[in-house]
Design a protein around this motif. Structure first.
Motif, PDB file in Angstrom:
ATOM      1  N   THR A 141       0.828  -1.213   0.000  1.00 18.16           N
ATOM      2  CA  THR A 141       0.000   0.000   0.000  1.00 18.16           C
ATOM      3  C   THR A 141       0.855   1.252   0.000  1.00 18.16           C
ATOM      4  N   ALA A 142       1.844   1.302   0.895  1.00 22.20           N
ATOM      5  CA  ALA A 142       2.719   2.472   0.963  1.00 22.20           C
ATOM      6  C   ALA A 142       3.571   2.598  -0.293  1.00 22.20           C
ATOM      7  N   PHE A 143       4.033   1.479  -0.837  1.00 20.42           N
ATOM      8  CA  PHE A 143       4.867   1.484  -2.037  1.00 20.42           C
ATOM      9  C   PHE A 143       4.130   2.119  -3.217  1.00 20.42           C
ATOM     10  N   VAL A 144       2.894   1.684  -3.453  1.00 17.56           N
ATOM     11  CA  VAL A 144       2.124   2.207  -4.584  1.00 17.56           C
ATOM     12  C   VAL A 144       1.740   3.666  -4.347  1.00 17.56           C
ATOM     13  N   LEU A 145       1.340   4.005  -3.124  1.00 17.37           N
ATOM     14  CA  LEU A 145       0.964   5.394  -2.820  1.00 17.37           C
ATOM     15  C   LEU A 145       2.127   6.330  -3.079  1.00 17.37           C
ATOM     16  N   PHE A 146       3.321   5.966  -2.641  1.00 15.29           N
ATOM     17  CA  PHE A 146       4.482   6.829  -2.846  1.00 15.29           C
ATOM     18  C   PHE A 146       4.818   6.972  -4.324  1.00 15.29           C
ATOM     19  N   HIS A 147       4.698   5.902  -5.089  1.00 15.80           N
ATOM     20  CA  HIS A 147       4.999   6.004  -6.513  1.00 15.80           C
ATOM     21  C   HIS A 147       3.937   6.809  -7.259  1.00 15.80           C
ATOM     22  N   LYS A 148       2.722   6.783  -6.784  1.00 13.33           N
ATOM     23  CA  LYS A 148       1.701   7.661  -7.364  1.00 13.33           C
ATOM     24  C   LYS A 148       2.062   9.128  -7.115  1.00 13.33           C
ATOM     25  N   LEU A 149       2.516   9.422  -5.907  1.00 15.64           N
ATOM     26  CA  LEU A 149       2.923  10.791  -5.593  1.00 15.64           C
ATOM     27  C   LEU A 149       4.143  11.194  -6.415  1.00 15.64           C
ATOM     28  N   ARG A 150       5.070  10.271  -6.636  1.00 18.65           N
ATOM     29  CA  ARG A 150       6.240  10.577  -7.469  1.00 18.65           C
ATOM     30  C   ARG A 150       5.830  10.874  -8.908  1.00 18.65           C
ATOM     31  N   GLU A 151       4.804  10.178  -9.386  1.00 16.92           N
ATOM     32  CA  GLU A 151       4.309  10.461 -10.734  1.00 16.92           C
ATOM     33  C   GLU A 151       3.729  11.873 -10.818  1.00 16.92           C
ATOM     34  N   ALA A 152       2.988  12.274  -9.789  1.00 18.29           N
ATOM     35  CA  ALA A 152       2.455  13.644  -9.757  1.00 18.29           C
ATOM     36  C   ALA A 152       3.580  14.658  -9.644  1.00 18.29           C
ATOM     37  N   MET A 153       4.611  14.340  -8.858  1.00 18.94           N
ATOM     38  CA  MET A 153       5.781  15.215  -8.765  1.00 18.94           C
ATOM     39  C   MET A 153       6.454  15.375 -10.121  1.00 18.94           C
ATOM     40  N   GLY A 154       6.642  14.258 -10.832  1.00 17.14           N
ATOM     41  CA  GLY A 154       7.298  14.307 -12.132  1.00 17.14           C
ATOM     42  C   GLY A 154       6.537  15.150 -13.134  1.00 17.14           C
ATOM     43  N   ALA A 155       5.203  15.119 -13.072  1.00 18.17           N
ATOM     44  CA  ALA A 155       4.403  15.939 -13.984  1.00 18.17           C
ATOM     45  C   ALA A 155       4.650  17.427 -13.744  1.00 18.17           C
ATOM     46  N   GLN A 156       4.833  17.807 -12.490  1.00 18.70           N
ATOM     47  CA  GLN A 156       5.140  19.207 -12.189  1.00 18.70           C
ATOM     48  C   GLN A 156       6.570  19.565 -12.591  1.00 18.70           C
ATOM     49  N   VAL A 157       7.504  18.652 -12.318  1.00 16.83           N
ATOM     50  CA  VAL A 157       8.914  18.929 -12.598  1.00 16.83           C
ATOM     51  C   VAL A 157       9.152  19.130 -14.083  1.00 16.83           C
ATOM     52  N   HIS A 158       8.488  18.319 -14.924  1.00 18.08           N
ATOM     53  CA  HIS A 158       8.738  18.343 -16.371  1.00 18.08           C
ATOM     54  C   HIS A 158       7.679  19.141 -17.125  1.00 18.08           C
ATOM     55  N   ALA A 159       7.009  20.052 -16.457  1.00 13.48           N
ATOM     56  CA  ALA A 159       5.916  20.781 -17.105  1.00 13.48           C
ATOM     57  C   ALA A 159       6.415  21.879 -18.033  1.00 13.48           C
ATOM     58  N   GLU A 160       7.547  22.515 -17.730  1.00  7.60           N
ATOM     59  CA  GLU A 160       7.998  23.675 -18.496  1.00  7.60           C
ATOM     60  C   GLU A 160       9.456  23.534 -18.897  1.00  7.60           C
ATOM     61  N   ARG A 161       9.829  24.268 -19.942  1.00 14.15           N
ATOM     62  CA  ARG A 161      11.218  24.290 -20.382  1.00 14.15           C
ATOM     63  C   ARG A 161      12.035  25.191 -19.463  1.00 14.15           C
ATOM     64  N   LEU A 162      13.330  24.957 -19.448  1.00 18.80           N
ATOM     65  CA  LEU A 162      14.240  25.716 -18.598  1.00 18.80           C
ATOM     66  C   LEU A 162      14.797  26.898 -19.360  1.00 18.80           C
TER      67      LEU A 162
END
Length: 343
Positions: A141-162
């Motif tokens: 449960t914790a493993f999947v929840l954390f990876h879901k949050l990492r996916e949401a983090m990645g969407a924010q991180v890679h949203a714009e060009r530098l």
């Protein structure tokens, strides 16, 4: 031989005070009811409409609320009530987590909020095994929840060009090979033939005092990817690796020879190496094995670097809001229900 341990009156009083403080903190967290947690989810999910729900299917704002009883299958008793919304236009039912990263959840709302709060407090992350002890859930449960949050983090991180001043650098992580205990059996683990094949390179592009974007690829592949990630007119800083030679035709690039010095004036890659240092500490001290999901862990550390100046409360709200505005994860939804390869 008998050993005795004595505690002075002052120290014992200090220990008791600390224990009481921890107990009060636990009680304070436990005071949030499930209804209050649902209210928090609704407020974060529908922040743009000031907490007024709307249908995620047809975007209609004419919705009404109903409570559905959840009964125990064996006893038939009502265990809890679920807050359900129904659209007056398309007649579909939905909840505050419908069509979000938390869709098809089985955890209670307040458990999800507690997990996010505890996870954001860790500067280098929190392991899923530790979270199982905090929440009283399975490791899966914790493993999947954390990876879901990492996916949401990645969407924010890679949203714009530098843009602006960008530093580029690569480092290798994972793929640990245990050395032999006997000197005669030891091998040079730097050679490719003696490696496990799981070691991966993270090439990072990082704005100075700005955003960070990591990629699991070689420095040569990162150099080929740079024109798509970095806006024209930016200034690049890199080391003397030959992979970056091709970027001289596209950007104003400044190089630093690390065999001679780590920095010469404003020419350095210290910000990029700071990111690699955080990943290295997370790998060695928290997660230990990151080879299978290197990109996900890199995105997590990039998000933490980007938001490191925010308070814990602001990070908590930012991460919870990111998860509630991210679509359903096609990789992690139903991951343990025999669909691990679904993407």
């Amino acid at each position: 031989m008998r050993c005795t341990f004595t505690v002075s009156e002052d120290k014992s009083q200090h220990f008791l005070t600390s224990a009481r403080a921890r107990t009060l903190k636990v009680k304070r967290v436990a005071r949030m009811s499930e209804e209050e947690a649902v209210d928090a989810f609704v407020a974060l999910r529908y922040a743009e409409t000031e907490g007024e729900p709307f249908c995620p299917h047809c975007q209609c704002s004419a919705v009404y609320q109903s409570n559905r009883n959840v009964k125990n299958r064996k006893t038939g008793k009502v265990v809890k009530k679920l807050r359900i919304f129904k659209c007056a236009s398309c007649l579909r039912q939905f909840s505050p987590t419908s069509q979000t990263i938390f869709a098809s959840r089985k955890l209670e709302y307040r458990d999800i909020l507690l997990a996010i709060a505890l996870w954001t407090n860790g500067a280098k992350g929190t392991s899923a095994l530790e979270m199982t002890r905090h929440l009283g859930v399975q490791y899966k449960t914790a493993f999947v929840l954390f990876h879901k949050l990492r996916e949401a983090m990645g969407a924010q991180v890679h949203a714009e060009r530098l843009e602006g001043e960008i530093e580029m650098d690569g480092a290798y992580f994972g793929g640990y090979v245990k050395p032999s205990t006997r000197k005669a059996g030891r091998r040079d683990r730097r050679k490719l033939s003696n490696q496990s094949g799981k070691r991966k390179c993270i090439t990072v592009m990082r704005e100075r005092n700005g955003r960070t974007r990591p990629f699991v690829c070689s420095e040569l592949e990162g150099a080929n990817l740079a024109p798509q990630i970095i806006k024209p007119g930016s200034i690049l800083y890199a080391d003397e690796a030959k992979s970056y030679d091709r970027l001289h035709a596209l950007f104003d690039i400044k190089r630093i020879d690390h065999s001679k010095s780590y920095a010469e004036g404003d020419i350095s890659t210290n910000h990029a190496e700071s990111f690699h240092s955080r990943v290295r500490r997370a790998e060695q001290g928290v997660y230990h094995h990151i080879s299978d999901k290197t990109q996900a862990y890199g995105d997590e550390m990039a998000w933490r670097e980007n938001n490191r100046r925010l308070s814990n409360g602001e990070q908590f709200l930012a991460l919870a809001s990111a998860g509630l505005h991210h679509p359903v994860s096609r990789q992690w939804k139903g991951y343990w229900q025999r669909r691990k390869e679904a993407a």
